[in-house]
Design a protein around this motif. Sequence first.
Motif, PDB file in Angstrom:
ATOM      1  N   HIS A  80       0.839  -1.196   0.000  1.00 13.68           N
ATOM      2  CA  HIS A  80       0.000   0.000   0.000  1.00 13.68           C
ATOM      3  C   HIS A  80       0.874   1.246   0.000  1.00 13.68           C
ATOM      4  N   ASP A 134      -3.703   3.832  -0.937  1.00 12.37           N
ATOM      5  CA  ASP A 134      -3.965   2.999  -2.105  1.00 12.37           C
ATOM      6  C   ASP A 134      -3.417   1.612  -1.798  1.00 12.37           C
ATOM      7  N   GLN A 141      -2.937  -2.277  -2.954  1.00 10.75           N
ATOM      8  CA  GLN A 141      -2.916  -3.142  -4.132  1.00 10.75           C
ATOM      9  C   GLN A 141      -3.336  -4.551  -3.731  1.00 10.75           C
ATOM     10  N   ILE A 194      -6.705  -1.723  -7.303  1.00 10.18           N
ATOM     11  CA  ILE A 194      -6.214  -0.658  -6.434  1.00 10.18           C
ATOM     12  C   ILE A 194      -7.424  -0.129  -5.662  1.00 10.18           C
ATOM     13  N   THR A 233      -8.669   2.601  -3.144  1.00 11.63           N
ATOM     14  CA  THR A 233      -8.374   3.893  -2.542  1.00 11.63           C
ATOM     15  C   THR A 233      -9.283   4.057  -1.343  1.00 11.63           C
TER      16      THR A 233
END
Length: 123
Positions: free
Chosen positions: A44, A62, A64, A118, A120
Amino acid sequence: MMAHSPMTNLLIDIYNGVRKLGIPTFQKLPDADEPEPFIVLGTHFDDDLPSGKFGKSVQITDLQIDMYYPIDSRVALEDEIYQVTQVIKQSTKRATRVTSNTSQDDSIGRDVYHVVFIVTAYM
């Protein structure tokens, strides 16, 4: 007992949500003999750039998430991407956006679809 960090809570919420789909979920890439599909909760990136509205009180992360999927059915893959995206959104109120990128990949020793999500989130 110490409370978990917001990032830990995000990971726990997403892990528990994705597991409901029955897809094996790992914290690191599993051994090469693990069959697809499987998911890896990855790295992240945090950003605490001040905002005009909140100052430094909001951190954006973010996260992943990688999904490896058998190469034999693109239609089934697209359905799985939709389901994973929906479960991520439903598993936490922190997620504001979920994007995905699909490619073919042989980095795990065989041809698979590799989907990079991803997530957020506001922390």
